[in-house]
Scaffold this active site. Structure first.
Site, PDB file in Angstrom:
ATOM      1  N   THR A 153       0.989  -1.103   0.151  1.00  0.00           N
ATOM      2  CA  THR A 153      -0.024  -0.137   0.031  1.00  0.00           C
ATOM      3  C   THR A 153       0.766   1.363  -0.056  1.00  0.00           C
ATOM      4  OG1 THR A 153      -1.728  -1.101   1.117  1.00  0.00           O
ATOM      5  CG2 THR A 153      -1.783   1.407   1.346  1.00  0.00           C
ATOM      6  N   CYS A 154       1.785   1.203   0.723  1.00  0.00           N
ATOM      7  CA  CYS A 154       2.852   2.556   1.016  1.00  0.00           C
ATOM      8  C   CYS A 154       3.203   2.796  -0.381  1.00  0.00           C
ATOM      9  CB  CYS A 154       3.836   2.305   1.859  1.00  0.00           C
ATOM     10  SG  CYS A 154       4.993   3.367   2.311  1.00  0.00           S
ATOM     11  N   GLY A 252      -0.093  -6.197   6.016  1.00  0.00           N
ATOM     12  CA  GLY A 252      -0.419  -4.855   5.995  1.00  0.00           C
ATOM     13  C   GLY A 252      -1.944  -4.561   6.449  1.00  0.00           C
ATOM     14  N   GLY A 288     -13.331  12.060   9.020  1.00  0.00           N
ATOM     15  CA  GLY A 288     -12.248  11.469   9.973  1.00  0.00           C
ATOM     16  C   GLY A 288     -10.982  12.684  10.019  1.00  0.00           C
ATOM     17  N   LEU A 294      -6.426  14.437   6.760  1.00  0.00           N
ATOM     18  CA  LEU A 294      -6.090  15.634   6.461  1.00  0.00           C
ATOM     19  C   LEU A 294      -4.931  16.049   5.429  1.00  0.00           C
ATOM     20  CD1 LEU A 294      -5.882  16.802  10.356  1.00  0.00           C
ATOM     21  CD2 LEU A 294      -7.463  17.156   8.886  1.00  0.00           C
ATOM     22  N   ASP A 421       1.577  -3.578  10.028  1.00  0.00           N
ATOM     23  CA  ASP A 421       0.051  -3.108  10.518  1.00  0.00           C
ATOM     24  C   ASP A 421      -0.920  -4.247  10.769  1.00  0.00           C
ATOM     25  OD1 ASP A 421       0.902  -0.658   9.528  1.00  0.00           O
ATOM     26  OD2 ASP A 421      -0.352  -0.415   7.951  1.00  0.00           O
ATOM     27  N   HIS A 430       7.501   3.035   8.663  1.00  0.00           N
ATOM     28  CA  HIS A 430       8.796   2.861   9.464  1.00  0.00           C
ATOM     29  C   HIS A 430       8.972   1.938  10.620  1.00  0.00           C
ATOM     30  CE1 HIS A 430       6.775   6.619  10.305  1.00  0.00           C
ATOM     31  NE2 HIS A 430       7.178   6.676  11.662  1.00  0.00           N
ATOM     32  N   HIS A 553      24.151  27.724  11.554  1.00  0.00           N
ATOM     33  CA  HIS A 553      23.184  28.951  11.674  1.00  0.00           C
ATOM     34  C   HIS A 553      23.403  29.369  10.087  1.00  0.00           C
ATOM     35  CE1 HIS A 553      21.382  32.484  13.067  1.00  0.00           C
ATOM     36  NE2 HIS A 553      22.564  33.110  12.528  1.00  0.00           N
TER      37      HIS A 553
END
Length: 574
Positions: A153-154, A252, A288, A294, A421, A430, A553
């Protein structure tokens, strides 16, 4: 050459154990994965399996001895004949913090000779990484995958294509809204969605072909078809029998659905359909308020859709730090998202114009309707454990259909393991990868290990949200005294130069020891910045350790340093 059987990793912060009972005696024949000895700690009772078939040579320690992780317990002469093995001992209790396994199925014997050492079912991030690491360790490996391409799926319909569209939509939005502030004036910005989708497809193609190349490079056989577990050492692929010393379930997960809502992947879609839309919907309703909804809502919102999020709870992204979630919601609303929190969808009716949703307050109240051109159902994912013969083979599942495993990913059937999963834990690529590596190393007799307190999570919206370790709310529940260091990106020179000043870095450290307990970031490149925090937690660093490291920096990473210094009221630039 004798093989050493060592004390495996026993769980987070557990470094020693007591030898409970020897299940095999010197001179006895043992089979691969057959339990040899029981170890006990205050948290776990675990059986240590034989890493190979052969004859047990000797006991290096006695029952009752205290042993450290990595210590030699016994030696084994691989392939040597021995006396008849003793009867199989009864199963022992599993780790409290590990995922519990149900009572084991009747003992099964693996075939004396097998087609492969390791067969992995599923070629997603957990599966293909496990297969590669096992091959690196010298195992003869095959991977079962029924898709036309590897990557699960990923790579095919999840992580990779969604990030491609997120980046493209960010570029489109920036060209129309942000470039002018940099002196780059574009009179007209045009969307070519077909080209954007084609780019996404090219990226997916390159990634899945890359996995196929890695299989060839590492000598891994791709068994194309549907895998079904038959029992210890036995499975089938499209009905054809295959044997293996070790079988790994890495199947998964699938998109979850709501009762009474019919997915057609055209107007009522899962994430799979939402990635393939051929035009931008005028009105998109996302059911959801989690990560997937999102992210994809952001894609289509940037491209012109009017996005409404309906979430059962009274907040977005449950599990994230409350302060971060609150700021995140404000920024999404500022971007144009409409929120209906504390609401549920009770009905979805397709019409000629799209979909009419019936929405009610979660706590009860008057219903209302929402009209949409496309509805995205993003209410989570469920373990892909059906139609694989798991229960028929005696493999225990929990109430949510996830495979139950012990601290070493062993199921209730000897020689069969599960990762990713399909077992309990965060459904993250991951996390599955780390479990795949750990399991392969455990099968090779090494100390494979995953620190579940150091698994970062990222939401790839804009700004990004990333976190690792504990939230404030979790620390309060645990009764842990902590201190906070915060630093806003508004005060970071690099963020100002980029014109990306929304958000902040938040460091949570133990009040007494200063050890970093959690880091939460909302802002530019949060998904990249969280790696430093993950490293700090993995190695038990203090906030002062981060603050004393020289950061270049100007960089965004200085915000992490300043937040760490802020935990001791020592931030310089605020």
């Amino acid at each position: 050459m004798p093989i050493e059987i060592k004390v495996p990793t026993l769980g987070e912060s557990v470094t020693t154990a007591t030898v409970g009972k020897w299940l095999k005696q010197p001179g006895e024949a043992v089979k691969v994965d057959e339990p040899v000895v029981e170890l006990e700690t205050d948290k776990v009772s675990v059986e240590v399996p034989a890493p190979a078939s052969g004859r047990l040579e000797n006991h290096a320690v006695k029952e009752g001895d205290e042993v450290e992780v990595g210590a030699v317990l016994a030696t084994l002469e691989a392939g040597a004949a021995g006396s008849a093995p003793a009867a199989k001992a009864a199963p022992v209790a599993k780790a409290e913090e590990a995922k519990p396994a149900a009572a084991a199925a009747p003992a099964q014997q693996a075939p004396a000779e097998t087609d492969y050492d390791v067969v992995v079912i599923g070629a997603g991030p957990g599966g293909y990484v496990c297969a590669i690491r096992a091959a690196q360790l010298g195992f003869k490996v095959a991977c079962v995958e029924q898709r036309a391409t590897l990557g699960g799926t990923c790579l095919n319909v999840g992580c990779i294509p969604s990030k491609a569209l997120l980046q493209s939509s960010e570029n489109y939005h920036a060209a129309g809204h942000d470039f002018a502030a940099h002196g780059v004036v574009i009179d007209s910005v045009k969307l070519d969605l077909a080209r954007m989708q084609a780019r996404k497809a090219d990226i997916v193609g390159a990634n899945v072909k890359g996995v196929e190349y890695l299989f060839k490079k590492n000598g891994i056989t791709w068994l194309k078809g549907h895998g079904k577990v038959e029992g210890t050492g036995r499975l089938s692929v499209d009905g054809k029998p295959v044997t293996a010393k070790h079988i790994v379930i890495a199947s998964g997960s699938n998109s979850a659905n709501l009762p009474g809502i019919e997915i057609d992947e055209k107007v009522i879609v899962t994430s799979t359909g939402a990635l393939e839309l051929s035009e931008v919907p005028k009105r998109l309703v996302v059911i959801g308020g989690g990560v997937i909804g999102l992210e994809l809502g952001s894609v289509w919102g940037r491209l012109g859709a009017d996005v409404t999020v309906v979430e059962f709870l009274d907040r977005l992204v449950p599990g994230t730090d409350n302060e971060v979630a609150s700021q995140f919601q404000k920024l999404l609303v500022k971007q144009g998202f409409k929120m209906k929190l504390g609401h549920k969808v009770t009905k979805a009716e397709k019409t000629k114009k799209g979909v009419v949703l019936t929405v009610e307050p979660s706590a009860g109240g008057a219903a209302e309707t929402l009209e949409a051109d496309v509805v995205l159902v993003a209410v989570g994912r469920t373990a892909a454990s059906k139609n694989m013969g798991l229960e028929e083979a005696g493999i225990a599942l929990d109430k949510r259909g996830r495979v139950e495993v012990d601290a070493h990913y062993t199921t209730s059937v000897p020689g069969i393991y599960a990762i990713g999963d399909v077992i309990a834990g965060p459904m993250l690529a991951h996390k599955a990868e780390e479990e795949g590596v750990a399991l392969a190393e455990l099968l090779a007799g090494q100390a494979g290990h995953v620190n579940y307190d150091a698994i970062p999570g990222v939401i790839y919206t804009w700004p990004e949200v990333a976190s690792v370790g504990f939230t404030e709310e979790q620390l309060k529940d645990k009764g842990v005294a902590y201190k906070i260091g915060k630093f806003p990106f508004m005060a970071n020179g690099r963020a100002r130069a980029l014109g990306m000043t929304d958000g902040f870095v938040k460091v949570l450290a133990d009040k007494q020891t200063d050890r970093v307990l959690g880091v939460h970031i909302i802002g530019p490149c949060a998904g990249e910045l969280i790696a430093e925090a993950t490293m700090a937690i993995e190695f038990g660093a203090s906030a002062e350790d981060i603050g004393r490291v020289c950061h270049a920096h100007p960089t965004l990473s200085e915000a992490v340093k300043e937040a760490a210094l802020g935990a001791d009221n020592r931030a310089i630039n605020i």
